[in-house]
Structure formats: structure tokens, C-alpha cells
Design a protein around this motif. Structure first.
Motif, PDB file in Angstrom:
ATOM      1  N   ASN A  73       0.837  -1.212   0.000  1.00  0.00           N
ATOM      2  CA  ASN A  73       0.000   0.000   0.000  1.00  0.00           C
ATOM      3  C   ASN A  73       0.868   1.257   0.000  1.00  0.00           C
ATOM      4  O   ASN A  73       0.551   2.253  -0.682  1.00  0.00           O
ATOM      5  N   GLN A  74       1.963   1.192   0.739  1.00  0.00           N
ATOM      6  CA  GLN A  74       2.883   2.332   0.724  1.00  0.00           C
ATOM      7  C   GLN A  74       3.524   2.505  -0.652  1.00  0.00           C
ATOM      8  O   GLN A  74       3.680   3.634  -1.151  1.00  0.00           O
ATOM      9  N   GLU A  77       1.008   4.076  -2.996  1.00  0.00           N
ATOM     10  CA  GLU A  77       0.933   5.524  -2.794  1.00  0.00           C
ATOM     11  C   GLU A  77       2.130   6.222  -3.426  1.00  0.00           C
ATOM     12  O   GLU A  77       1.996   7.287  -4.044  1.00  0.00           O
ATOM     13  N   ARG A  80       1.588   6.308  -7.173  1.00  0.00           N
ATOM     14  CA  ARG A  80       0.620   7.345  -7.541  1.00  0.00           C
ATOM     15  C   ARG A  80       1.303   8.730  -7.563  1.00  0.00           C
ATOM     16  O   ARG A  80       1.059   9.551  -8.463  1.00  0.00           O
ATOM     17  N   GLU A  81       2.126   8.950  -6.558  1.00  0.00           N
ATOM     18  CA  GLU A  81       2.838  10.229  -6.519  1.00  0.00           C
ATOM     19  C   GLU A  81       3.769  10.369  -7.716  1.00  0.00           C
ATOM     20  O   GLU A  81       3.867  11.447  -8.322  1.00  0.00           O
TER      21      GLU A  81
END
Length: 246
Positions: A73-74, A77, A80-81
Motif C-alpha cells: 500500500n505504501q 501511494e 501514484r505520486e
């Protein structure tokens, strides 16, 4: 020692041996009952130990996967960034592919976690059932163990007395006759037989007429040609219970 006395001593010894066999059978039956309960309980306890170890392994694997999911999940993220910071289409496409791969891995891990959770729940339910069964057998063992141990002690005491009686009876026989009796008993289960009508009462086979006439004419010990037991004559009126073949 006369033949008549030898016959009486053989009958006494055979009677004690028959009683000892009954007592030994009783001991074996009581011990078997205890052994069966203890064995069943031990099997259930071994199963519980194995099942608990299996659940522990499942929980550890699930815990490791949960930690891996957090990391994914990290990473998602972060991807996505990266995609949001893309300066061109090429960087955006690369970030998108990375994001999709991570999402696929994440779904796989979550699916594995779901399977492990289901398996662990089923194993825990199985353990509850096994624990209930073990508790039931443990209670049954607790309720019967004292009574069985008491009966075992009583039968052991009876057996010890009859063993002493046997030693006394055995000493009354000439050593050669006693050894022959023991050899036959070890093979046949019983060492003596009677006849009152020309038939061996142990194996139910007809005796040779000449042998039967000799046995009937005077006190005599011989051996049945069919079963080899030590055989002697008793009158029909005084015939003892037939010695059954073991």
C-alpha cells in the motif's frame, strides 16, 4: 505316588490352571479397557498439538502477508505520486504499469490472506471439536480408572493366591509327568483329557479300542493319539466336565 493319586494331582493342577486363565483374561480385559481410553486420549492430545502448531504456522504466514500488504500500500501511494509528478507520457505510462502490477500483487496477497483466515477458522473449529471429544474421554477415564484399578488389584491378589496354589499342586506330581503336562499345555491350552465312552473329551476324537480298554481296565495314564493330551478313564457316572480344547 499311585496312578490314582497322580490323576487327582493332575486334575487339581488343571483346575488351578483353568482358574488362572480366567483371571488372566479378566486382567487383560480390564487393562485393555484402560489402554483403549488412554490411547484414544493420547491420540486426541497429539492431534491437538499438531493442529495448534498448524494454526500457529497459518497465523504467522498471515501476519507476514499482512505486513507485506502494508508495504505494498505504501508502494502504491508512492507510485501514484510518481505518476502525478510525471513530466511526460512515457513516465506516466511507466508509473501506471508499476501501479497496476502492485495492485495485482496486492489483490493476490489479500486473496491469500482470505484463504489463510478461512483455513485457520476451520482449524480452530476442528480444535474445539477435538477438545470436546478429549474432555469427554478424559472424564470417562477419570470415572472408570479408579474402579478398574480396584478390580485389577483384586484380581491380581486372586491370581497371586492361585499361583501359590499351583506351585503346591505342581510339586505333588513326579517331575517327568509335570514336564510332559507343561509341554502339552503350552501347545494345546489344556494338558489333560478324560474318556468315559471311548472318545477323548478334549478333542472329541475316538480312541483306538485297545487303548480305551486298557484305560478302562485299570487306573492308567496315556496320551490321546489325536491331541496328545494326557488321558485317563472316568466312569460315566463320575465323569467330570469335559476339558474343552483351547
Amino acid at each position: 505316588m499311585s496312578i490314582t493319586e497322580q490323576i487327582r494331582s493332575l486334575e487339581e493342577l488343571a483346575s488351578v490352571d483353568a482358574e488362572l486363565k480366567i483371571l488372566e483374561d479378566q486382567l487383560n480385559q480390564e487393562r485393555s479397557t484402560l489402554d483403549a481410553l488412554r490411547g484414544s486420549l493420547q491420540k486426541l492430545e497429539d492431534k491437538l498439538k499438531t493442529d495448534r502448531a498448524h494454526i500457529a504456522a497459518l497465523d504467522k504466514t498471515r501476519s507476514d502477508l499482512v505486513a507485506e500488504v502494508r508495504q505494498m500500500n505504501q508502494q502504491i501511494e508512492h507510485s501514484r505520486e510518481k505518476m502525478n509528478r510525471s513530466r511526460n507520457e512515457r513516465e506516466a505510462n511507466a508509473a501506471q504499469r508499476e501501479l497496476e502490477e502492485l495492485r495485482k500483487l496486492l489483490r493476490d496477497r489479500e486473496e491469500e490472506i482470505g484463504k489463510l483466515t478461512t483455513e485457520a477458522e476451520g482449524a480452530r473449529q476442528g480444535i474445539e471439536g477435538t477438545e470436546g471429544e478429549a474432555s469427554k474421554i478424559s472424564a470417562e477415564l477419570g470415572s472408570q480408572e479408579g474402579d478398574i484399578s480396584s478390580r485389577l488389584s483384586e484380581v491380581e491378589s486372586q491370581k497371586a493366591k492361585r499361583v501359590t496354589d499351583r506351585e503346591v499342586a505342581a510339586k505333588k506330581l513326579p517331575p517327568v509327568l509335570y514336564r510332559r503336562y507343561e509341554q502339552i499345555r503350552s501347545k494345546r491350552g489344556t494338558g489333560i483329557a478324560q474318556t468315559s465312552d471311548g472318545t477323548c473329551k478334549a478333542c472329541n476324537m475316538a480312541l483306538p479300542p485297545q487303548l480305551f480298554h486298557r484305560l478302562r481296565r485299570e487306573p492308567l495314564l496315556d496320551q490321546c493319539p489325536s491331541c496328545n493330551r494326557i488321558i485317563y478313564f472316568v466312569s460315566p457316572a463320575a465323569a467330570a466336565q469335559p476339558v474343552k480344547e483351547g
